[in-house]
Design a protein around this motif. Structure first.
Motif, PDB file in Angstrom:
ATOM      1  N   ALA A 214      -2.059   7.849   5.107  1.00 42.10           N
ATOM      2  CA  ALA A 214      -0.769   8.540   5.256  1.00 42.10           C
ATOM      3  C   ALA A 214      -0.194   8.960   3.905  1.00 42.10           C
ATOM      4  O   ALA A 214       0.553   9.932   3.815  1.00 42.10           O
ATOM      5  CB  ALA A 214       0.230   7.641   5.988  1.00 42.10           C
ATOM      6  N   ILE A 215      -0.538   8.220   2.850  1.00 39.63           N
ATOM      7  CA  ILE A 215       0.011   8.591   1.538  1.00 39.63           C
ATOM      8  C   ILE A 215      -1.048   9.262   0.666  1.00 39.63           C
ATOM      9  O   ILE A 215      -0.887   9.374  -0.553  1.00 39.63           O
ATOM     10  CB  ILE A 215       0.608   7.376   0.795  1.00 39.63           C
ATOM     11  CG1 ILE A 215      -0.454   6.287   0.568  1.00 39.63           C
ATOM     12  CG2 ILE A 215       1.804   6.802   1.531  1.00 39.63           C
ATOM     13  CD1 ILE A 215      -0.088   5.323  -0.555  1.00 39.63           C
TER      14      ILE A 215
ATOM     15  N   VAL B   9       0.844  -1.199   0.000  1.00 33.30           N
ATOM     16  CA  VAL B   9       0.000   0.000   0.000  1.00 33.30           C
ATOM     17  C   VAL B   9       0.885   1.256   0.000  1.00 33.30           C
ATOM     18  O   VAL B   9       0.647   2.196  -0.765  1.00 33.30           O
ATOM     19  CB  VAL B   9      -0.960  -0.017   1.206  1.00 33.30           C
ATOM     20  CG1 VAL B   9      -1.714   1.306   1.310  1.00 33.30           C
ATOM     21  CG2 VAL B   9      -1.940  -1.180   1.071  1.00 33.30           C
ATOM     22  N   ALA B  10       1.926   1.234   0.816  1.00 37.46           N
ATOM     23  CA  ALA B  10       2.811   2.397   0.875  1.00 37.46           C
ATOM     24  C   ALA B  10       3.474   2.654  -0.478  1.00 37.46           C
ATOM     25  O   ALA B  10       3.749   3.803  -0.840  1.00 37.46           O
ATOM     26  CB  ALA B  10       3.873   2.188   1.955  1.00 37.46           C
ATOM     27  N   ALA B  11       3.735   1.600  -1.232  1.00 38.94           N
ATOM     28  CA  ALA B  11       4.401   1.754  -2.527  1.00 38.94           C
ATOM     29  C   ALA B  11       3.433   2.089  -3.649  1.00 38.94           C
ATOM     30  O   ALA B  11       3.844   2.282  -4.785  1.00 38.94           O
ATOM     31  CB  ALA B  11       5.174   0.474  -2.868  1.00 38.94           C
ATOM     32  N   GLY B  12       2.128   2.139  -3.330  1.00 38.27           N
ATOM     33  CA  GLY B  12       1.183   2.601  -4.343  1.00 38.27           C
ATOM     34  C   GLY B  12       0.240   1.569  -4.932  1.00 38.27           C
ATOM     35  O   GLY B  12      -0.406   1.845  -5.949  1.00 38.27           O
ATOM     36  N   ALA B  13       0.109   0.411  -4.316  1.00 36.82           N
ATOM     37  CA  ALA B  13      -0.799  -0.606  -4.858  1.00 36.82           C
ATOM     38  C   ALA B  13      -2.237  -0.110  -4.820  1.00 36.82           C
ATOM     39  O   ALA B  13      -2.642   0.604  -3.907  1.00 36.82           O
ATOM     40  CB  ALA B  13      -0.666  -1.905  -4.056  1.00 36.82           C
TER      41      ALA B  13
ATOM     42  N   LEU C  36       9.833   3.011  -2.628  1.00 34.10           N
ATOM     43  CA  LEU C  36      10.549   1.938  -1.925  1.00 34.10           C
ATOM     44  C   LEU C  36      10.849   2.331  -0.485  1.00 34.10           C
ATOM     45  O   LEU C  36      10.805   1.492   0.424  1.00 34.10           O
ATOM     46  CB  LEU C  36      11.835   1.577  -2.674  1.00 34.10           C
ATOM     47  CG  LEU C  36      11.618   0.918  -4.042  1.00 34.10           C
ATOM     48  CD1 LEU C  36      12.954   0.574  -4.676  1.00 34.10           C
ATOM     49  CD2 LEU C  36      10.762  -0.347  -3.911  1.00 34.10           C
ATOM     50  N   ALA C  37      11.167   3.600  -0.266  1.00 34.98           N
ATOM     51  CA  ALA C  37      11.428   4.059   1.100  1.00 34.98           C
ATOM     52  C   ALA C  37      10.175   3.897   1.956  1.00 34.98           C
ATOM     53  O   ALA C  37      10.227   3.413   3.089  1.00 34.98           O
ATOM     54  CB  ALA C  37      11.874   5.518   1.068  1.00 34.98           C
ATOM     55  N   LEU C  38       9.030   4.275   1.403  1.00 33.79           N
ATOM     56  CA  LEU C  38       7.780   4.174   2.160  1.00 33.79           C
ATOM     57  C   LEU C  38       7.423   2.710   2.429  1.00 33.79           C
ATOM     58  O   LEU C  38       6.965   2.355   3.521  1.00 33.79           O
ATOM     59  CB  LEU C  38       6.645   4.861   1.397  1.00 33.79           C
ATOM     60  CG  LEU C  38       6.855   6.358   1.121  1.00 33.79           C
ATOM     61  CD1 LEU C  38       5.676   6.925   0.342  1.00 33.79           C
ATOM     62  CD2 LEU C  38       7.070   7.143   2.409  1.00 33.79           C
TER      63      LEU C  38
ATOM     64  N   THR D 201      13.158  16.214   0.367  1.00 32.25           N
ATOM     65  CA  THR D 201      12.300  16.872   1.366  1.00 32.25           C
ATOM     66  C   THR D 201      10.895  16.265   1.339  1.00 32.25           C
ATOM     67  O   THR D 201      10.300  15.973   2.388  1.00 32.25           O
ATOM     68  CB  THR D 201      12.255  18.383   1.087  1.00 32.25           C
ATOM     69  OG1 THR D 201      13.591  18.884   1.155  1.00 32.25           O
ATOM     70  CG2 THR D 201      11.386  19.099   2.107  1.00 32.25           C
ATOM     71  N   GLN D 202      10.390  16.027   0.138  1.00 36.45           N
ATOM     72  CA  GLN D 202       9.071  15.390   0.034  1.00 36.45           C
ATOM     73  C   GLN D 202       9.097  13.968   0.582  1.00 36.45           C
ATOM     74  O   GLN D 202       8.172  13.535   1.267  1.00 36.45           O
ATOM     75  CB  GLN D 202       8.612  15.372  -1.422  1.00 36.45           C
ATOM     76  CG  GLN D 202       8.185  16.750  -1.912  1.00 36.45           C
ATOM     77  CD  GLN D 202       7.939  16.783  -3.410  1.00 36.45           C
ATOM     78  OE1 GLN D 202       7.915  15.741  -4.064  1.00 36.45           O
ATOM     79  NE2 GLN D 202       7.747  17.972  -3.956  1.00 36.45           N
ATOM     80  N   LEU D 203      10.161  13.254   0.263  1.00 34.04           N
ATOM     81  CA  LEU D 203      10.294  11.892   0.790  1.00 34.04           C
ATOM     82  C   LEU D 203      10.185  11.901   2.315  1.00 34.04           C
ATOM     83  O   LEU D 203       9.470  11.086   2.904  1.00 34.04           O
ATOM     84  CB  LEU D 203      11.623  11.291   0.331  1.00 34.04           C
ATOM     85  CG  LEU D 203      12.016   9.914   0.898  1.00 34.04           C
ATOM     86  CD1 LEU D 203      12.839   9.146  -0.138  1.00 34.04           C
ATOM     87  CD2 LEU D 203      12.815   9.995   2.187  1.00 34.04           C
ATOM     88  N   MET D 204      10.880  12.827   2.961  1.00 31.03           N
ATOM     89  CA  MET D 204      10.885  12.857   4.430  1.00 31.03           C
ATOM     90  C   MET D 204       9.488  13.116   4.991  1.00 31.03           C
ATOM     91  O   MET D 204       9.099  12.521   6.001  1.00 31.03           O
ATOM     92  CB  MET D 204      11.865  13.924   4.938  1.00 31.03           C
ATOM     93  CG  MET D 204      13.339  13.558   4.782  1.00 31.03           C
ATOM     94  SD  MET D 204      13.834  12.002   5.594  1.00 31.03           S
ATOM     95  CE  MET D 204      13.390  12.316   7.299  1.00 31.03           C
ATOM     96  N   GLN D 205       8.734  13.986   4.341  1.00 33.96           N
ATOM     97  CA  GLN D 205       7.374  14.250   4.830  1.00 33.96           C
ATOM     98  C   GLN D 205       6.536  12.975   4.781  1.00 33.96           C
ATOM     99  O   GLN D 205       5.777  12.677   5.702  1.00 33.96           O
ATOM    100  CB  GLN D 205       6.700  15.330   3.947  1.00 33.96           C
ATOM    101  CG  GLN D 205       7.424  16.679   3.923  1.00 33.96           C
ATOM    102  CD  GLN D 205       7.511  17.340   5.292  1.00 33.96           C
ATOM    103  OE1 GLN D 205       6.650  17.153   6.131  1.00 33.96           O
ATOM    104  NE2 GLN D 205       8.589  18.098   5.529  1.00 33.96           N
ATOM    105  N   GLN D 206       6.692  12.241   3.702  1.00 34.93           N
ATOM    106  CA  GLN D 206       5.887  11.033   3.551  1.00 34.93           C
ATOM    107  C   GLN D 206       6.373   9.918   4.476  1.00 34.93           C
ATOM    108  O   GLN D 206       5.578   9.160   5.014  1.00 34.93           O
ATOM    109  CB  GLN D 206       5.907  10.574   2.089  1.00 34.93           C
ATOM    110  CG  GLN D 206       5.150  11.561   1.188  1.00 34.93           C
ATOM    111  CD  GLN D 206       4.983  11.002  -0.212  1.00 34.93           C
ATOM    112  OE1 GLN D 206       5.873  11.126  -1.042  1.00 34.93           O
ATOM    113  NE2 GLN D 206       3.851  10.382  -0.473  1.00 34.93           N
TER     114      GLN D 206
END
Lengths: 347, 347, 347, 347
Positions: B335-336, B291-295, D286-288, D323-328
């Motif tokens: 969250a996303i 889910v976090a990766a966009g599924a 991938l980070a998320l 910066t956007q990555l960190m917010q998410q």
């Protein structure tokens, strides 16, 4: 089946595991080690949901003891299965001779099939290969000539006497293909197409079963078991390269699969060096490697004009290269105490 | 297509390459670098046997420029494909909501299906999954309840209103399965079963197409193309883990396939964390990662009593674990910037 | 380098790409196809950050044209590299003869080394292998005898005349190992240990470089390039099996790597059938396959009592099995027009 | 250890197996099933050559019961290892907070390091990454600034207070790198460089140990065990993608490794989404995914101008994207009940 329990399992959890196994009709045998307690399960493993066991408290791992294939295994049959083909049935696959099948990837027309058949027969091939129904990764690519292709194959057999090996992709076409072919090929992408496997199992025609791109040796044997379980015992297994990270070759030929299979099963083992390597210059070295490692046969793509082939041109041999391959195959077969003979050679 | 020639190619060989390309109706564009000469081919790549080219003298490599899928590509459709299901059709796959499908691996009986359906619906699942025809690696394992299973699924839908997703394995059963199911699932082992893909392409029922164990992302899109090319545009792609060398998990979930697919195609992307991990304790972390990766959705195995399941017990969740999974899926979706809602939650 | 731009790229984006490439000192060559515009980059590819290019607007893909290895490539050297060993230097690796190296995985003691050396020499091995420094996946496993092991190897060489091949794992030990060994082995786990590669490149001792468990053929050649670039030209490449999903064997021997390497490089190619298969019964078939496919040599594990070996017992051959292997290797070598000879045979 | 014997083993062969095991000081426990007899071995498995056992007559398979890692295992330590960094030591890796490390692949100069450090610190990174010694697959590529690079890193730390993570490749440089770095990184290619692992085990500096391209989870834990066994308990494990057949991404991020590791070990788990995906647009998804699956931290490549980076430009983020990555990342961390905080955010 052996159940490894977690460190410090409680007596209650252990009791529940034993109860669960015995409720399925198996006996248990508990062995207490210094760090782990092991529960051996004696009886019909099939009665137990092996995978469900791991959800019981206190179960760390479950290890099956028996191999899942039965009819395909060496324990089922001591001697090797030999498959006789042709009329007269003088081509034997699974005997002392290394048998070579050759021809184009696809049947592209009448003339090219007759030309190829004569050339490969002269060079030493015993069977003619050619696809009438083609599995193509793109729906826009040439899909084969269909029944017209099968008819051409039958006409070539009538003239040359060469038995035919051709692919069947669809359970609805098994009867049709079986009515033309001497050997029905199951392609790599269909190794676990279980309805198709069951269908070819019901027909009395030998089957050439290719290993899937990511099929394990065990899964290949289980796929053969689907055919055997339906009553068709004439199955040849075919190593044709597996998918790995290496991109220098189309696939990675798993040459060790040959001796592993020869130890595990009584079925003949064929190798397809053309798909394994995917480049013409690799076909001969891979063919020789396969023979040296104990393969019972080869299936090789040969085309009158590879640069214009409708499929697999990259890996098809010209006639002259195939003739050289056969000479070397014969030499290597003899070096390891086998043979590779053909009628035109004798005369 | 771009042809890289070998170092020191002769003018004659270069001429023959150009001739060969132009004979197929393409134009050429020659670019001479310091160490290599490059031949660009302009026109319909399909008219040229790309692979045959490598057999021409002086050809070192052939590199295709275009992607092989057309209808599946983002260039074909700017917006995302959204698939509407249910009566009323208020379940949308490929929209803002993450849609969860849940249920047992196999339909094992009427009661267990009704129990599971009520439990997963209450927890937030929008579709019910359950296999009536089961692909099993062993011919001796439980093969599913067949049409009786489909009837149970239809009865559960009648009571709960949940659309049904169930597998079809055989082109001869497409019509039957389509008459019961809301979504036809094509299993991983059939990703390149081209007759089956063509058959489901001819029926107006959404398709859930699973990635093969060793299917590349490109091959998955080409498999979808087979369905799309027949006129059925409602295809969901499903990442369910690929086969790698790692044995700590049943498969390796390729979570990066989600953003790669979302960039390449307009089709919805579903993830199956149950088959990917193969162990119950991995299902929730993998579901959240997906889910976090966009599924766009998940398909999850849930069973009333996993340790007694007839298949896939190892990876099935109990009802309570599934309820927790849904709570966390909802939190991560929000969250996303997405949603995960269900009717019982609203009321 | 070739840059494929995205469909419908703007003239401004195209200009910025061209500017970026030309700012790095290369010339560009633009080719407009029907669906894509291609930018060819002419000049020193190394001056351009190939990977950074993909971050420019309008770049879809970047495809390198040249291979990254230079000294290792066939373009650098027309003839094959032949490495002479022994005193007198009558053992030639990379010539007509297939050269076999044999011995235990680890040097375990003086007596077992002398026994093994005499047995394998009698059977036809030309070099003696034996590890004094052992890379072990567990810190608690036997790590080798260290310099004491090297001394034993030197003593065995003094008596038998067999050149020694032994592993070096640490750049701090290169000098030490080089002072005892005839050939320094770089193990699979160190294929990309760049400080170690540079260090052995500075010493004038032949190197046996093993392919990493997931090393591509290109990476293996680049690893050799590290050694060659330091001035040590005597590098043998060793295929020893790669890691795949198949678990029936320890590794998957990539037999096609042999003809691929023979085409790409002038360096000799050795095969290690012991690590590739990981089981004693696979060693001979894999050795024969390697020779049939064109290997210049073999490295085989042999132990006086494999069931008690301190490492790799599973894959070690007893003396009698090794003697049979040598007879068959010789026969297959001759079948393909090569040789496999040894002094004791002649006398 | 459990020994599965072959079907129909003779009493004599069984006796010899028992004798062999007992001679090594273990006790045996024989369990006779319907089809197979099993020998359980009780005592110190290390005293027995597991692999040699398979060479005894009548042995079909040998299955180890215990896991090979000890100090790294959950059985060794109940709580999680938390590693404190910085002065004051307010950055905790392995606690509730997800800790992000960011910076360029290579230290390319003073100004770019100061710029990057300030930007990533402002965005929320707690540690600064940057390579001074670079493992490059080509000997002709930029190899890093060496000690000059380390000095720049130390100067940046002096000004910003950010702890530094940087790679060490050579056992001879461990002391030097440890004198500058807060965390010593062991790269993927060195996961089984045992001399290097032992050397960093002797220094009291935290270690970030990357999983090898084809390293199993068990091998990663065994590599950690090498460091732990030398007395350095501060080891973080890093998933950075494994090598598979899929070429759409640089590597395949094995997201399931996170929950598997969290169950097996008390050591913190870090994920490197940059190397896993290899393309900038994949880094954030991938980070998320990694955070959602339970990672304790991330290490992310950020560069002021990725298209001109000397290495890894393809996968480096610009400042704004980071910066956007960190917010998410913060939002997802909170959704699963964790945190991701940083000082500049608080003030």
């Amino acid at each position: 089946m052996i159940i490894v329990t977690t460190a410090g399992i409680t007596p209650e959890a252990l009791d529940r595991i034993i109860e669960h196994v015995e409720a399925a009709g198996l006996r248990t045998h508990v062995s207490r080690g210094e760090q782990r307690t092991i529960v051996g399960c004696i009886g019909d493993e099939g009665a137990l949901s092996e995978h469900g066991l791991t959800q019981l408290d206190g179960v760390e791992r479950v290890m099956p003891v028996l191999k899942p294939y039965k009819i395909a295994s060496r324990e089922f049959s001591v001697g090797n299965t030999a498959i006789r083909l042709g009329d007269p049935a003088d081509t034997v696959i699974g005997g002392r001779d290394v048998v070579v099948m050759a021809g184009p990837c696809s049947v592209e027309g009448r003339e090219m099939m007759f030309d190829t058949a004569r050339a490969v027969q002269q060079a030493g091939a015993r069977l003619l290969r050619g696809g009438a129904f083609k599995p193509r990764s793109s729906p826009y690519a040439f899909q084969g000539m269909g029944e017209d292709g099968l008819k051409i194959l039958a006409d070539v057999r009538a003239e040359t006497g060469m038995p035919i090996v051709t692919e069947v992709m669809d359970p609805r076409q098994v009867e049709l293909v079986a009515s033309y072919a001497d050997v029905m090929q199951i392609g790599a992408r269909n190794m676990q197409n279980f309805p198709l496997l069951s269908e070819v199992g019901k027909v009395q025609r030998p089957v050439l079963l290719k290993r899937g791109l990511s099929g394990t040796i065990t899964e290949l044997l289980m796929a053969a078991e689907y055919v055997l379980a339906q009553g068709n015992g004439d199955v040849m297994l075919c190593e044709r390269g597996i998918r790995t990270y290496e991109t220098a070759t189309r696939n990675t030929m798993d040459v060790a699969a040959i001796p592993v299979l020869k130890r595990e099963t009584h079925l003949p083992v064929i190798v397809d060096p053309s798909h394994a390597g995917g480049r013409a210059h690799l076909v001969t070295p891979l063919a020789l490697a396969a023979v040296a490692a104990g393969a019972d046969g080869l299936i090789v793509e040969v085309h009158p004009d590879p640069k214009c082939a409708k499929s697999d041109g990259e890996q098809s041999l010209e006639f002259s290269a195939f003739t050289q391959l056969m000479q070397q195959v014969q030499a290597v077969a003899r070096a390891i105490g086998r043979e590779c003979t053909w009628p035109s050679e004798v005369s």
